[in-house]
Design an enzyme around this catalytic site. Structure first.
Site, PDB file in Angstrom:
ATOM      1  N   LYS A   1       0.855  -1.192   0.000  1.00 31.98           N
ATOM      2  CA  LYS A   1       0.000   0.000   0.000  1.00 31.98           C
ATOM      3  C   LYS A   1       0.891   1.242   0.000  1.00 31.98           C
ATOM      4  O   LYS A   1       1.580   1.519   0.976  1.00 31.98           O
ATOM      5  CB  LYS A   1      -0.915   0.054   1.221  1.00 31.98           C
ATOM      6  CG  LYS A   1      -1.999   1.124   1.003  1.00 31.98           C
ATOM      7  CD  LYS A   1      -2.703   1.531   2.268  1.00 31.98           C
ATOM      8  CE  LYS A   1      -1.982   2.604   3.038  1.00 31.98           C
ATOM      9  NZ  LYS A   1      -1.888   3.908   2.351  1.00 31.98           N
TER      10      LYS A   1
ATOM     11  N   GLY B   1       6.962   4.694   8.490  1.00 36.88           N
ATOM     12  CA  GLY B   1       6.049   5.799   8.770  1.00 36.88           C
ATOM     13  C   GLY B   1       6.237   6.288  10.190  1.00 36.88           C
ATOM     14  O   GLY B   1       7.324   6.177  10.780  1.00 36.88           O
TER      15      GLY B   1
ATOM     16  N   GLU C   1      10.495   0.950  10.112  1.00 32.46           N
ATOM     17  CA  GLU C   1      11.485   2.024   9.962  1.00 32.46           C
ATOM     18  C   GLU C   1      10.711   3.302  10.230  1.00 32.46           C
ATOM     19  O   GLU C   1       9.806   3.658   9.488  1.00 32.46           O
ATOM     20  CB  GLU C   1      12.076   1.980   8.551  1.00 32.46           C
ATOM     21  CG  GLU C   1      13.387   2.726   8.440  1.00 32.46           C
ATOM     22  CD  GLU C   1      13.207   4.077   7.809  1.00 32.46           C
ATOM     23  OE1 GLU C   1      13.159   5.069   8.581  1.00 32.46           O
ATOM     24  OE2 GLU C   1      13.088   4.149   6.587  1.00 32.46           O
TER      25      GLU C   1
ATOM     26  N   CYS D   1      13.324  10.939   7.426  1.00 29.73           N
ATOM     27  CA  CYS D   1      13.279  10.417   8.787  1.00 29.73           C
ATOM     28  C   CYS D   1      14.639  10.561   9.475  1.00 29.73           C
ATOM     29  O   CYS D   1      14.713  10.624  10.683  1.00 29.73           O
ATOM     30  CB  CYS D   1      12.793   8.984   8.793  1.00 29.73           C
ATOM     31  SG  CYS D   1      13.541   8.007   7.508  1.00 29.73           S
TER      32      CYS D   1
ATOM     33  N   GLU E   1       9.774  15.519  16.114  1.00 25.56           N
ATOM     34  CA  GLU E   1      10.129  15.408  14.694  1.00 25.56           C
ATOM     35  C   GLU E   1       9.262  16.406  13.916  1.00 25.56           C
ATOM     36  O   GLU E   1       8.033  16.299  13.931  1.00 25.56           O
ATOM     37  CB  GLU E   1       9.867  13.984  14.200  1.00 25.56           C
ATOM     38  CG  GLU E   1      10.339  13.781  12.793  1.00 25.56           C
ATOM     39  CD  GLU E   1      10.147  12.366  12.292  1.00 25.56           C
ATOM     40  OE1 GLU E   1       9.095  11.762  12.564  1.00 25.56           O
ATOM     41  OE2 GLU E   1      11.057  11.854  11.605  1.00 25.56           O
TER      42      GLU E   1
HETATM   43  P1  ADP Z   1       3.098   9.995   7.921  1.00 27.65           P
HETATM   44  O1  ADP Z   1       2.930  10.784   9.176  1.00 27.65           O
HETATM   45  O2  ADP Z   1       4.462  10.021   7.357  1.00 27.65           O
HETATM   46  O3  ADP Z   1       2.019  10.209   6.895  1.00 27.65           O
HETATM   47  P2  ADP Z   1       1.882   7.526   8.684  1.00 27.65           P
HETATM   48  O4  ADP Z   1       2.431   6.569   9.656  1.00 27.65           O
HETATM   49  O5  ADP Z   1       0.616   8.235   9.027  1.00 27.65           O
HETATM   50  O6  ADP Z   1       3.052   8.514   8.381  1.00 27.65           O
HETATM   51  O7  ADP Z   1       1.639   6.854   7.261  1.00 27.65           O
HETATM   52  C1  ADP Z   1       2.549   5.976   6.651  1.00 27.65           C
HETATM   53  C2  ADP Z   1       1.762   4.905   5.906  1.00 27.65           C
HETATM   54  O8  ADP Z   1       0.998   4.151   6.842  1.00 27.65           O
HETATM   55  C3  ADP Z   1       0.766   5.444   4.884  1.00 27.65           C
HETATM   56  O9  ADP Z   1       0.748   4.571   3.764  1.00 27.65           O
HETATM   57  C4  ADP Z   1      -0.556   5.371   5.652  1.00 27.65           C
HETATM   58  O10 ADP Z   1      -1.703   5.284   4.838  1.00 27.65           O
HETATM   59  C5  ADP Z   1      -0.373   4.088   6.440  1.00 27.65           C
HETATM   60  N1  ADP Z   1      -1.207   3.958   7.651  1.00 27.65           N
HETATM   61  C6  ADP Z   1      -1.763   4.941   8.385  1.00 27.65           C
HETATM   62  N2  ADP Z   1      -2.440   4.424   9.428  1.00 27.65           N
HETATM   63  C7  ADP Z   1      -2.330   3.072   9.354  1.00 27.65           C
HETATM   64  C8  ADP Z   1      -2.789   1.973  10.148  1.00 27.65           C
HETATM   65  N3  ADP Z   1      -3.515   2.162  11.252  1.00 27.65           N
HETATM   66  N4  ADP Z   1      -2.457   0.713   9.776  1.00 27.65           N
HETATM   67  C9  ADP Z   1      -1.702   0.515   8.681  1.00 27.65           C
HETATM   68  N5  ADP Z   1      -1.245   1.500   7.890  1.00 27.65           N
HETATM   69  C10 ADP Z   1      -1.534   2.769   8.209  1.00 27.65           C
END
Ligand code: ADP
Length: 487
Positions: free
Chosen positions: A185, A237, A259, A293, A390
């Site tokens: 995804k 993320g 990561e 990051c 951050e």
């Molecule tokens: P950022 O703050 O860099 O956007 P996120 O952690 O919110 O970081 O997002 C990183 C990825 O994780 C994106 O592809 C986002 O759609 C996905 N994501 C967000 N919430 C969830 C969740 N609860 N479970 C799995 N994936 C998620």
């Protein structure tokens, strides 16, 4: 004469790939990808539902169970991965332009950094496909004992928006080499290049179902994490998302690697090559609009050179070229979206109100798009929000320090531990710092040096496990012990 603007690319693919077929979401819902330069809609892509994730996992399971991916000759697997890398190279300009359009990063960075690193990563892991060997083990008794390294199965891979192509390559490389199949995804802000890469993977001849891409928001990611048909989750993320993923993944005891973020110390001693350190400080913080990051977001400068250093680094920050990311001269584009833009401006306000000295920048740039002026804060103290959180933007925080005795404790006084850097001509000081700092990567007299062969990942809240290098293959393999009686 002004360099010509690079033309934005044609968008070829706005559906998702499940089991070799490009499709809409089962709900018919789509969401918009926004151009961060002008806030206009670039494209609409499917919002993957639980049913779409289920179909993608089933396709990946089928491709895993009945082959031919992990059962094919490992050399052929490597050959197909190399073919994908070749196709990415042949389409480098188009992929780079698509990345610039979706993410806003300068075209010169997309072409000169993201794409070459991603291609290199796929080639590096293509070379590993036929080198995953086990051991023969001398055990007690009359037995022949050996280990096999087998693919972990279906890998769920969830990536962020800051380096969409590169993050996909970091995840696909070791998974494909190990013989895993994939449900990926991409981030909701930047789905387009991952779809194009998947098209090229198809063209390369990677079999149907080996790489599936489901677009969508966090809920789509969560559906991948919860699905019992997924064996492993690799996520990049925010740590708060990782915490949710850990809870969701616990139910099915998935293997996980993370990561995550950072608040990396970049330490400049008085005996450093000052101009090199200034250049490294600027690059280490402002590269990719500060959306890294591992950004050197706590810049510690030894008191005796503080004034001189600050003057030089501020002058350098002022030379950054903000503007249309399709202009090859641009070195700083917009932030990725309005959330990030507002969050960063919020931190700039906090920096000012908490008493840091705003030496340059400190506001948005222009009146359209998500551009932020390169901002430098001086005389930052360890307790200020801009030294602790951050920010993920073009905001440099400079903290003076007295001497080597206090720096390790201050560098380590963060719950993150992704990267660190030290600038000094004294090798003893450099190695002492490298040994004591709690971070997964330490750069000495350089910053942001990445290579597919060198592991990357974090201590503490910055992650779990390592990406890149030989070590990342262990994220995607299980060890099997086989013992045979010889009597
Ligand atoms: P950022 O703050 O860099 O956007 P996120 O952690 O919110 O970081 O997002 C990183 C990825 O994780 C994106 O592809 C986002 O759609 C996905 N994501 C967000 N919430 C969830 C969740 N609860 N479970 C799995 N994936 C998620």
């Amino acid at each position: 004469m002004a360099a010509a603007l690079i033309a934005p690319p044609k968008i070829r693919q706005t559906n998702m790939l499940i089991g070799g077929k490009w499709q809409e979401s089962r709900s018919g819902k789509r969401f918009k990808s926004i151009n961060p330069v002008n806030e206009q809609v670039i494209a609409e892509v499917p919002e993957g539902s639980e049913a779409d994730v289920d179909a993608a996992v089933k396709a990946a399971r089928k491709a895993f169970e009945s082959g031919p991916w992990h059962t094919m000759d490992a050399r052929d697997r490597g050959r197909l991965m190399n073919k994908l890398a070749d196709l990415m190279e042949a389409n480098l300009n188009e992929l780079a332009a698509l990345e610039t359009l979706d993410n806003g990063k300068p075209i010169s960075d997309a072409r000169g950094a993201d794409l070459p690193l991603a291609i290199d990563c796929l080639r590096y892991y293509a070379g590993w496909a036929d080198k995953l060997t086990g051991d023969t083990i001398p055990i007690r008794g009359n037995y022949f004992c050996y280990t096999r390294r087998e693919p972990v199965g279906v890998a769920g891979q969830i990536i962020p928006w800051n380096f969409p192509i590169l993050m996909a390559a970091w995840k696909w490389g070791p998974a494909l080499a190990a013989g895993c199949t994939i449900v990926m995804k991409p981030a909701e802000q930047t789905p387009l290049t991952c779809l194009r890469m998947a098209e090229l993977a198809q063209e390369a001849g990677i079999p149907d179902g080996v790489i599936n891409v489901v677009t969508g928001y966090g809920d789509t990611g969560a559906a991948i994490v919860r699905h019992p048909g997924v064996d492993k989750i690799a996520f990049t993320g925010h740590y708060e998302t990782a915490q949710k993923i850990m809870v969701d993944a616990a139910r099915t005891l998935k293997r996980i690697t993370f990561e995550l973020g950072g608040k990396s110390p970049n330490v400049v001693f008085a005996d450093a090559d000052l101009d090199a350190a200034v250049a490294g400080a600027e690059f280490g913080l402002f590269f990719n609009q500060g959306q890294c990051c591992c950004a050197g977001s706590r810049l510690f400068v030894e008191q005796s050179i503080y004034d001189q250093f600050v003057e030089k680094v501020v002058a350098r920050a002022k030379t950054r070229q903000l503007g249309d990311p399709f202009d090859p001269k641009t070195t700083q584009g917009p932030q990725v979206d309005s959330d990030q833009f507002n969050k960063i401006l919020g931190y700039i306000d906090k920096g000012k109100s908490e008493g840091a000295e705003c030496l340059t920048g400190g506001a948005r740039f222009g009146d359209k798009g998500y551009f932020i002026q390169p901002t430098v804060f001086g005389n930052v103290t360890d307790e200020m929000s801009i030294a602790k959180d951050e920010i993920f933007g073009p905001v440099m925080s400079i903290l003076p320090f007295k001497n080597a005795d206090e720096i390790i404790e201050r560098a380590n006084s963060t719950y993150y531990g992704l990267a660190a850097a030290v600038w000094t001509r004294d090798v003893v000081k450099a190695h002492q710092f490298a040994a004591k700092v709690r971070a997964g990567t330490v750069w000495v007299n350089c910053y942001d040096v990445f290579d597919a062969a060198a592991p990357f990942g974090g201590f503490k809240f910055s992650g779990m496990g390592r990406e890149l290098g030989e070590i990342a293959l262990s994220n995607y393999t299980e060890s099997k012990t086989v013992t045979m009686s010889l009597s």
